[in-house]
Enzyme design. Structure first.
Site, PDB file in Angstrom:
ATOM      1  CB  CYS A   6      -0.930  -0.011   1.219  1.00  9.99           C
ATOM      2  SG  CYS A   6      -1.978   1.452   1.327  1.00  9.99           S
ATOM      3  CB  CYS A  23      -0.478   2.401   4.016  1.00 11.09           C
ATOM      4  SG  CYS A  23      -2.029   1.781   3.368  1.00 11.09           S
ATOM      5  CG  ASP A  24       3.281   1.221   4.428  1.00 12.87           C
ATOM      6  OD1 ASP A  24       2.841   1.695   5.494  1.00 12.87           O
ATOM      7  OD2 ASP A  24       3.061   0.047   4.083  1.00 12.87           O
TER       8      ASP A  24
END
Length: 310
Positions: free
Chosen positions: A135, A138-139
């Site tokens: 993701c 997300c990261d």
């Protein structure tokens, strides 16, 4: 004595399922949550979560799930460990089989999520959350001014590659074919971006370096070749799609061509009394916060349904 019929059963224990559990518990519906053999869905594979509102310093994925679970439990949600192996939603009460135990329910919330498709490498599994991610939104932030590789060739891979250029110094897209599957406009954007390089006709043979406990590079094989080429990088993003966990309901609930449950008017599925929340019906946003939001919607929809059906 037959099996007691529950007011509501929630299938899944990620942010969607646990939010639905919290809301239905507070509505005095005594929800039963079938949490699977692994609690928490994709969030437990995530190390630091920094984009969930209310936690200014961020918190670990498993910790966020643990807090959500405790909160639902505090209001009376009950939990059953184990995976559902069979489901019948052809008549009400609906039935679910978990490890040979049959559970009946008047309403059902399906929050089984989706699983990221993986490359199937042992190094990938061991380094997940330690430089390997599924993701970018997300990261990506953790790879500021670093070099990252992204594996895939569809719209989501190209979108994530473009997103990563906001943070990373260099993004290398690794694709197993000689042309991208992504839409024309996405391809134009990626070709025009000076931060992105594309390696064509490559398969990923290994992710380095498990012995160091972090990503240091990626070993690729050119189509048809036996020799490996190593690309130094600090992170690897796997973007080869997701598969919704919907096998249990094949032929019973309306799904799209990719197997995602189709919902109408909020979270209602094609069967009255059955609702779907989170990544099992969302292939667009796929965030913990949107999953939690749809879990809340499903709970409110169930409350209204049970009120109208005695």
């Amino acid at each position: 004595m037959g099996t007691p019929t529950e007011e509501v059963i929630i299938l899944g224990s990620g942010p969607a399922g646990l939010t639905a559990a919290l809301y239905t518990a507070r509505a005095n519906l005594h929800p039963l949550v079938i949490e699977g053999n692994e609690t928490g869905g994709q969030l437990v594979l995530t190390t630091l979560v920094e984009n969930y509102p209310g936690f200014s310093d961020g918190l670990m994925g498993p910790e966020l799930i643990s807090r959500m679970r405790q909160q639902a439990e505090r209001f009376g949600a009950r939990f059953v460990k184990g995976d559902a192996t069979a489901a019948d939603v052809s008549r009400n009460p609906f039935t679910l089989t978990v490890d040979n135990d049959v559970h009946k329910t008047k309403a059902l919330i399906v929050a089984t999520g989706a699983s990221a498709n993986m490359l199937g490498l042992e190094s990938e599994r061991k380094l997940l959350g330690h430089g390997v991610s599924t993701c970018a939104t997300c990261d990506g932030f953790f790879f500021r001014d670093q070099k990252v590789a992204i594996v895939g060739g569809g719209d989501s891979a190209v979108e994530e590659a473009l997103f990563l250029t906001k943070f990373a110094a260099k993004v290398t897209l690794i694709h197993r074919r000689d042309k991208l599957r992504a839409s024309k406009i996405m391809q134009e954007r990626i070709f025009a971006n000076p931060k992105i390089e594309i390696l064509w006709n490559r398969t990923v043979a290994d992710i380095l370096d498990v012995s160091q406990g972090k990503v240091t590079g990626i070993a690729t094989r050119v189509d048809g070749s036996t020799s490996l080429e190593t690309l130094a990088c600090d992170g690897v993003f796997v973007a080869i799609g997701h598969s919704p966990n919907t096998k249990l309901f094949a032929g019973q609930l309306e799904m799209d061509e990719r197997g995602y449950i189709v919902t109408h008017n909020g979270t209602l599925t094609s069967v009255p009394g059955v609702y779907a929340a989170g990544d099992v019906q969302d292939h667009v946003y796929k965030q913990a916060i949107t999953a939690a939001g749809s879990g809340c919607m499903a709970a409110l929809d169930v409350e209204r349904y049970l009120e109208n059906h005695g």
